[in-house]
Design a protein around this motif. Sequence first.
Motif, PDB file in Angstrom:
ATOM      1  N   SER A   1      45.189  41.596  37.463  1.00 18.34           N
ATOM      2  CA  SER A   1      44.324  42.774  37.387  1.00 18.34           C
ATOM      3  C   SER A   1      44.486  43.651  38.626  1.00 18.34           C
ATOM      4  O   SER A   1      44.562  44.876  38.507  1.00 18.34           O
ATOM      5  CB  SER A   1      42.864  42.349  37.213  1.00 18.34           C
ATOM      6  OG  SER A   1      42.724  41.639  36.010  1.00 18.34           O
TER       7      SER A   1
ATOM      8  N   LEU B   1      49.518  33.100  35.540  1.00 21.86           N
ATOM      9  CA  LEU B   1      48.411  32.145  35.550  1.00 21.86           C
ATOM     10  C   LEU B   1      47.105  32.828  35.969  1.00 21.86           C
ATOM     11  O   LEU B   1      47.134  33.870  36.640  1.00 21.86           O
ATOM     12  CB  LEU B   1      48.717  31.006  36.522  1.00 21.86           C
ATOM     13  CG  LEU B   1      49.781  29.999  36.065  1.00 21.86           C
ATOM     14  CD1 LEU B   1      50.171  29.076  37.216  1.00 21.86           C
ATOM     15  CD2 LEU B   1      49.267  29.187  34.884  1.00 21.86           C
TER      16      LEU B   1
ATOM     17  N   GLY C   1      44.192  34.018  37.964  1.00 20.69           N
ATOM     18  CA  GLY C   1      44.049  34.236  39.400  1.00 20.69           C
ATOM     19  C   GLY C   1      45.341  34.612  40.110  1.00 20.69           C
ATOM     20  O   GLY C   1      45.354  34.749  41.335  1.00 20.69           O
ATOM     21  N   SER C   2      46.429  34.809  39.347  1.00 17.59           N
ATOM     22  CA  SER C   2      47.706  35.120  40.019  1.00 17.59           C
ATOM     23  C   SER C   2      47.750  36.564  40.518  1.00 17.59           C
ATOM     24  O   SER C   2      48.665  36.935  41.258  1.00 17.59           O
ATOM     25  CB  SER C   2      48.885  34.824  39.088  1.00 17.59           C
ATOM     26  OG  SER C   2      48.767  35.560  37.891  1.00 17.59           O
TER      27      SER C   2
HETATM   28  N1  LIG Z   1      45.397  38.620  49.716  1.00 17.80           N
HETATM   29  C1  LIG Z   1      45.630  39.051  48.475  1.00 17.80           C
HETATM   30  N2  LIG Z   1      44.785  38.732  47.486  1.00 17.80           N
HETATM   31  C2  LIG Z   1      45.071  39.160  46.237  1.00 17.80           C
HETATM   32  C3  LIG Z   1      46.228  39.935  45.943  1.00 17.80           C
HETATM   33  N3  LIG Z   1      46.243  40.194  44.623  1.00 17.80           N
HETATM   34  C4  LIG Z   1      45.131  39.618  44.113  1.00 17.80           C
HETATM   35  N4  LIG Z   1      44.430  38.995  45.073  1.00 17.80           N
HETATM   36  C5  LIG Z   1      43.141  38.289  44.917  1.00 17.80           C
HETATM   37  O1  LIG Z   1      43.331  37.181  44.032  1.00 17.80           O
HETATM   38  C6  LIG Z   1      42.196  37.026  43.189  1.00 17.80           C
HETATM   39  C7  LIG Z   1      42.617  37.061  41.732  1.00 17.80           C
HETATM   40  O2  LIG Z   1      43.131  38.336  41.428  1.00 17.80           O
HETATM   41  P1  LIG Z   1      43.044  38.964  39.974  1.00 17.80           P
HETATM   42  O3  LIG Z   1      43.760  40.261  39.996  1.00 17.80           O
HETATM   43  O4  LIG Z   1      41.645  38.974  39.485  1.00 17.80           O
HETATM   44  O5  LIG Z   1      43.869  37.853  39.141  1.00 17.80           O
HETATM   45  P2  LIG Z   1      44.076  37.701  37.552  1.00 17.80           P
HETATM   46  O6  LIG Z   1      43.179  36.599  37.099  1.00 17.80           O
HETATM   47  O7  LIG Z   1      45.517  37.295  37.390  1.00 17.80           O
HETATM   48  O8  LIG Z   1      43.778  39.024  36.942  1.00 17.80           O
HETATM   49  C8  LIG Z   1      41.225  38.147  43.562  1.00 17.80           C
HETATM   50  O9  LIG Z   1      40.259  37.634  44.446  1.00 17.80           O
HETATM   51  C9  LIG Z   1      42.116  39.175  44.238  1.00 17.80           C
HETATM   52  O10 LIG Z   1      41.415  39.952  45.178  1.00 17.80           O
HETATM   53  C10 LIG Z   1      47.096  40.274  47.035  1.00 17.80           C
HETATM   54  O11 LIG Z   1      48.131  40.934  46.896  1.00 17.80           O
HETATM   55  N5  LIG Z   1      46.756  39.788  48.264  1.00 17.80           N
END
Ligand SMILES: Nc1nc2c(ncn2[C@@H]2O[C@H](COP(=O)(O)OP(=O)(O)O)[C@@H](O)[C@H]2O)c(=O)[nH]1
Length: 248
Positions: free
Chosen positions: A10, A4, A6-7
């Motif tokens: 990336s 999803l 924000g999961s």
């Molecule tokens: N605390 C924490 N935050 C995370 C982690 N992985 C991702 N995030 C945060 O979650 C948000 C979404 O991450 P992102 O990688 O952009 O999600 P994507 O939309 O699935 O690519 C960002 O603000 C990240 O910094 C984690 O392992 N721990």
Amino acid sequence: MVGLAGSGKSLLAATYLDWLRSTEQNAISLNLDPGATNLPYGPDVDVRNYVNIYQLMDEYGLGPNGALIVASDLAADHFEEMKAEIDESRPDILVVDTPGQIELFAFRESGSLICKLLSEERQAIIYLLDAPFCKRPFNFLSNIFLAAAVHSRLAKPQVYALTKSDLISDEEIDQIISWSVEPEALQSALQREASSMLSLIGQEIAETIVQSGLIFEPIPVSAKMNQGILELNAAVTRILSGGEEARP
Ligand SMILES: Nc1nc2c(ncn2[C@@H]2O[C@H](COP(=O)(O)OP(=O)(O)O)[C@@H](O)[C@H]2O)c(=O)[nH]1
Ligand SMILES: [Mg+2]
């Protein structure tokens, strides 16, 4: 990486790439998210070099969601070129980061097209379950349901990563794991959570999913704290090379 919006796809792609490179593996990245703004890694091959959502918004008077859909579909016309770029680097491992919105990759043609194009290589889907989101049993269930839908579309072996596990307690992690290995634990959590009607539907969905054999124990990871990557890699490696790590 599929999951999803924000999961954590990336950031997990970034952390996994760093880890693979630190163990001397020849890994490169493919960004398939045309709407990505600040990626936490430098993509080696990038869909944004082929389609531009801002240009599409201007040209066709589209909003951001419409432009993302058009961009994902148009990207398919450039997959051969992206494949040529990938082949030039002759990587052993290609980490693929997919669009924020899961449906753009998993439920439209371009997702299965790119899988087919790369299909001479072994592939694994890392399906991301956002730990804070999955704390609620109904959220967990919906997410597993989506994972099952992804599996039915892409038909690739899936590994489940419980992402952002640094944000929930060890007890909460254990609880989510218990839901994925003991259907009764999930069913009683659903019962506690909801009105009888809702929980009945939830239970039926849970039963179907359990019977499909698609629930596997998720691997707790934290891309932020660099935790669980070894375990995640072990699961991926088992799928990709039957136990042996890919070597340059
Ligand atoms: N605390 C924490 N935050 C995370 C982690 N992985 C991702 N995030 C945060 O979650 C948000 C979404 O991450 P992102 O990688 O952009 O999600 P994507 O939309 O699935 O690519 C960002 O603000 C990240 O910094 C984690 O392992 N721990
Ligand atoms: Mg992303």
